[in-house]
Scaffold this motif. Sequence first.
Motif, PDB file in Angstrom:
ATOM      1  N   TYR A  65     -34.667 -13.654  -7.658  1.00 28.67           N
ATOM      2  CA  TYR A  65     -34.132 -15.002  -7.455  1.00 28.67           C
ATOM      3  C   TYR A  65     -32.625 -14.989  -7.249  1.00 28.67           C
ATOM      4  O   TYR A  65     -32.090 -15.771  -6.459  1.00 28.67           O
ATOM      5  CB  TYR A  65     -34.480 -15.902  -8.647  1.00 28.67           C
ATOM      6  CG  TYR A  65     -35.876 -16.470  -8.578  1.00 28.67           C
ATOM      7  CD1 TYR A  65     -36.188 -17.481  -7.666  1.00 28.67           C
ATOM      8  CD2 TYR A  65     -36.879 -15.994  -9.398  1.00 28.67           C
ATOM      9  CE1 TYR A  65     -37.474 -18.004  -7.588  1.00 28.67           C
ATOM     10  CE2 TYR A  65     -38.171 -16.507  -9.337  1.00 28.67           C
ATOM     11  CZ  TYR A  65     -38.455 -17.514  -8.425  1.00 28.67           C
ATOM     12  OH  TYR A  65     -39.730 -18.028  -8.351  1.00 28.67           O
ATOM     13  N   ASN A  66     -31.931 -14.110  -7.919  1.00 34.13           N
ATOM     14  CA  ASN A  66     -30.474 -14.034  -7.793  1.00 34.13           C
ATOM     15  C   ASN A  66     -30.062 -13.578  -6.399  1.00 34.13           C
ATOM     16  O   ASN A  66     -29.108 -14.098  -5.825  1.00 34.13           O
ATOM     17  CB  ASN A  66     -29.904 -13.090  -8.854  1.00 34.13           C
ATOM     18  CG  ASN A  66     -28.395 -13.148  -8.938  1.00 34.13           C
ATOM     19  OD1 ASN A  66     -27.800 -14.201  -8.827  1.00 34.13           O
ATOM     20  ND2 ASN A  66     -27.789 -11.994  -9.161  1.00 34.13           N
ATOM     21  N   GLU A  67     -30.800 -12.607  -5.855  1.00 38.50           N
ATOM     22  CA  GLU A  67     -30.451 -12.041  -4.552  1.00 38.50           C
ATOM     23  C   GLU A  67     -31.204 -12.686  -3.393  1.00 38.50           C
ATOM     24  O   GLU A  67     -30.858 -12.469  -2.232  1.00 38.50           O
ATOM     25  CB  GLU A  67     -30.727 -10.535  -4.550  1.00 38.50           C
ATOM     26  CG  GLU A  67     -29.934  -9.756  -5.597  1.00 38.50           C
ATOM     27  CD  GLU A  67     -28.438  -9.839  -5.375  1.00 38.50           C
ATOM     28  OE1 GLU A  67     -28.002  -9.865  -4.201  1.00 38.50           O
ATOM     29  OE2 GLU A  67     -27.699  -9.878  -6.370  1.00 38.50           O
ATOM     30  N   GLY A  68     -32.262 -13.433  -3.696  1.00 36.96           N
ATOM     31  CA  GLY A  68     -33.075 -14.017  -2.633  1.00 36.96           C
ATOM     32  C   GLY A  68     -33.936 -12.975  -1.942  1.00 36.96           C
ATOM     33  O   GLY A  68     -34.180 -13.064  -0.740  1.00 36.96           O
ATOM     34  N   ASN A  69     -34.390 -12.004  -2.698  1.00 38.27           N
ATOM     35  CA  ASN A  69     -35.242 -10.950  -2.137  1.00 38.27           C
ATOM     36  C   ASN A  69     -36.695 -11.409  -2.085  1.00 38.27           C
ATOM     37  O   ASN A  69     -37.392 -11.433  -3.092  1.00 38.27           O
ATOM     38  CB  ASN A  69     -35.144  -9.666  -2.973  1.00 38.27           C
ATOM     39  CG  ASN A  69     -33.797  -9.005  -2.851  1.00 38.27           C
ATOM     40  OD1 ASN A  69     -33.125  -9.145  -1.841  1.00 38.27           O
ATOM     41  ND2 ASN A  69     -33.388  -8.295  -3.877  1.00 38.27           N
ATOM     42  N   GLY A  70     -37.129 -11.800  -0.891  1.00 42.59           N
ATOM     43  CA  GLY A  70     -38.508 -12.215  -0.685  1.00 42.59           C
ATOM     44  C   GLY A  70     -38.807 -13.642  -1.089  1.00 42.59           C
ATOM     45  O   GLY A  70     -39.907 -14.138  -0.862  1.00 42.59           O
ATOM     46  N   ILE A  71     -37.864 -14.293  -1.708  1.00 46.92           N
ATOM     47  CA  ILE A  71     -38.011 -15.691  -2.133  1.00 46.92           C
ATOM     48  C   ILE A  71     -36.678 -16.397  -1.930  1.00 46.92           C
ATOM     49  O   ILE A  71     -35.650 -15.752  -1.715  1.00 46.92           O
ATOM     50  CB  ILE A  71     -38.442 -15.805  -3.618  1.00 46.92           C
ATOM     51  CG1 ILE A  71     -37.515 -14.991  -4.494  1.00 46.92           C
ATOM     52  CG2 ILE A  71     -39.876 -15.416  -3.821  1.00 46.92           C
ATOM     53  CD1 ILE A  71     -37.815 -15.121  -5.963  1.00 46.92           C
ATOM     54  N   LYS A  72     -36.724 -17.715  -2.002  1.00 46.66           N
ATOM     55  CA  LYS A  72     -35.494 -18.486  -1.842  1.00 46.66           C
ATOM     56  C   LYS A  72     -34.558 -18.224  -3.013  1.00 46.66           C
ATOM     57  O   LYS A  72     -34.966 -18.265  -4.175  1.00 46.66           O
ATOM     58  CB  LYS A  72     -35.826 -19.980  -1.754  1.00 46.66           C
ATOM     59  CG  LYS A  72     -34.635 -20.838  -1.448  1.00 46.66           C
ATOM     60  CD  LYS A  72     -35.021 -22.293  -1.284  1.00 46.66           C
ATOM     61  CE  LYS A  72     -33.775 -23.121  -1.013  1.00 46.66           C
ATOM     62  NZ  LYS A  72     -34.086 -24.535  -0.963  1.00 46.66           N
ATOM     63  N   LYS A  73     -33.306 -17.932  -2.703  1.00 45.79           N
ATOM     64  CA  LYS A  73     -32.302 -17.670  -3.722  1.00 45.79           C
ATOM     65  C   LYS A  73     -32.142 -18.905  -4.615  1.00 45.79           C
ATOM     66  O   LYS A  73     -32.043 -20.023  -4.119  1.00 45.79           O
ATOM     67  CB  LYS A  73     -30.967 -17.340  -3.057  1.00 45.79           C
ATOM     68  CG  LYS A  73     -29.889 -16.875  -4.006  1.00 45.79           C
ATOM     69  CD  LYS A  73     -28.568 -16.625  -3.297  1.00 45.79           C
ATOM     70  CE  LYS A  73     -28.585 -15.278  -2.632  1.00 45.79           C
ATOM     71  NZ  LYS A  73     -27.233 -14.850  -2.198  1.00 45.79           N
ATOM     72  N   ASN A  74     -32.173 -18.681  -5.931  1.00 45.30           N
ATOM     73  CA  ASN A  74     -32.020 -19.792  -6.882  1.00 45.30           C
ATOM     74  C   ASN A  74     -31.394 -19.252  -8.158  1.00 45.30           C
ATOM     75  O   ASN A  74     -32.058 -18.593  -8.967  1.00 45.30           O
ATOM     76  CB  ASN A  74     -33.383 -20.427  -7.169  1.00 45.30           C
ATOM     77  CG  ASN A  74     -33.273 -21.675  -8.004  1.00 45.30           C
ATOM     78  OD1 ASN A  74     -32.530 -21.742  -8.969  1.00 45.30           O
ATOM     79  ND2 ASN A  74     -34.040 -22.693  -7.628  1.00 45.30           N
ATOM     80  N   LYS A  75     -30.100 -19.510  -8.327  1.00 46.16           N
ATOM     81  CA  LYS A  75     -29.350 -18.986  -9.480  1.00 46.16           C
ATOM     82  C   LYS A  75     -29.866 -19.545 -10.802  1.00 46.16           C
ATOM     83  O   LYS A  75     -29.854 -18.851 -11.809  1.00 46.16           O
ATOM     84  CB  LYS A  75     -27.859 -19.283  -9.334  1.00 46.16           C
ATOM     85  CG  LYS A  75     -27.200 -18.670  -8.128  1.00 46.16           C
ATOM     86  CD  LYS A  75     -27.034 -17.184  -8.260  1.00 46.16           C
ATOM     87  CE  LYS A  75     -26.263 -16.632  -7.070  1.00 46.16           C
ATOM     88  NZ  LYS A  75     -26.172 -15.188  -7.074  1.00 46.16           N
ATOM     89  N   ASP A  76     -30.320 -20.793 -10.809  1.00 47.07           N
ATOM     90  CA  ASP A  76     -30.817 -21.386 -12.057  1.00 47.07           C
ATOM     91  C   ASP A  76     -32.097 -20.691 -12.529  1.00 47.07           C
ATOM     92  O   ASP A  76     -32.243 -20.391 -13.719  1.00 47.07           O
ATOM     93  CB  ASP A  76     -31.069 -22.887 -11.893  1.00 47.07           C
ATOM     94  CG  ASP A  76     -29.783 -23.680 -11.725  1.00 47.07           C
ATOM     95  OD1 ASP A  76     -28.737 -23.240 -12.252  1.00 47.07           O
ATOM     96  OD2 ASP A  76     -29.821 -24.726 -11.060  1.00 47.07           O
ATOM     97  N   ILE A  77     -33.014 -20.437 -11.605  1.00 44.06           N
ATOM     98  CA  ILE A  77     -34.247 -19.734 -11.974  1.00 44.06           C
ATOM     99  C   ILE A  77     -33.920 -18.290 -12.348  1.00 44.06           C
ATOM    100  O   ILE A  77     -34.492 -17.745 -13.298  1.00 44.06           O
ATOM    101  CB  ILE A  77     -35.292 -19.816 -10.850  1.00 44.06           C
ATOM    102  CG1 ILE A  77     -35.728 -21.276 -10.633  1.00 44.06           C
ATOM    103  CG2 ILE A  77     -36.507 -18.946 -11.178  1.00 44.06           C
ATOM    104  CD1 ILE A  77     -36.660 -21.488  -9.460  1.00 44.06           C
ATOM    105  N   ALA A  78     -32.978 -17.685 -11.622  1.00 38.97           N
ATOM    106  CA  ALA A  78     -32.557 -16.320 -11.955  1.00 38.97           C
ATOM    107  C   ALA A  78     -32.036 -16.275 -13.388  1.00 38.97           C
ATOM    108  O   ALA A  78     -32.429 -15.406 -14.174  1.00 38.97           O
ATOM    109  CB  ALA A  78     -31.478 -15.841 -10.984  1.00 38.97           C
ATOM    110  N   LYS A  79     -31.187 -17.228 -13.736  1.00 38.11           N
ATOM    111  CA  LYS A  79     -30.633 -17.283 -15.099  1.00 38.11           C
ATOM    112  C   LYS A  79     -31.738 -17.438 -16.141  1.00 38.11           C
ATOM    113  O   LYS A  79     -31.685 -16.833 -17.207  1.00 38.11           O
ATOM    114  CB  LYS A  79     -29.654 -18.449 -15.235  1.00 38.11           C
ATOM    115  CG  LYS A  79     -28.231 -18.092 -15.038  1.00 38.11           C
ATOM    116  CD  LYS A  79     -27.350 -19.295 -15.365  1.00 38.11           C
ATOM    117  CE  LYS A  79     -25.930 -18.867 -15.525  1.00 38.11           C
ATOM    118  NZ  LYS A  79     -25.049 -19.991 -15.827  1.00 38.11           N
ATOM    119  N   SER A  80     -32.724 -18.240 -15.817  1.00 38.53           N
ATOM    120  CA  SER A  80     -33.823 -18.468 -16.748  1.00 38.53           C
ATOM    121  C   SER A  80     -34.581 -17.174 -17.037  1.00 38.53           C
ATOM    122  O   SER A  80     -34.875 -16.854 -18.195  1.00 38.53           O
ATOM    123  CB  SER A  80     -34.765 -19.532 -16.180  1.00 38.53           C
ATOM    124  OG  SER A  80     -35.889 -19.679 -16.987  1.00 38.53           O
TER     125      SER A  80
END
Length: 120
Positions: A65-80
């Motif tokens: 999620y942080n890098e947007g590898n294969g999915i839409k980049k989303n910093k909030d979900i990455a943080k979670s």
Amino acid sequence: MLKIVTFILCFISFADYSNASELLTELASAKADYTAKNYDTAFGKFKNLAELNNSEAQFYLGEMYNEGNGIKKNKDIAKSWYRKSAIAGFVKSQTALAILSYNSGEYEETMRWFRSASEN
């Protein structure tokens, strides 16, 4: 009676070991898919493992999620995902969370996670 209890405990231990072995195999497979940039396959495997509270899989979901590898980049979900893994003591997630916190101006949170990472 003692023999029955001992047998049951041995069986439970074996079942847990077998399950742990399968989980490690699945994690290795997910990491291989990730490295090969087979992100869709890796995501599914990491997601299943993360829902079983595997902190390394949670870290990799954070990365995706942080890098947007294969999915839409989303910093909030990455943080979670990083946070779930970091709370479990996974150092890479603690460090990643510290960096994300720093980049968003959350300096106390940054220090908290860097401190946690340095203590592990």
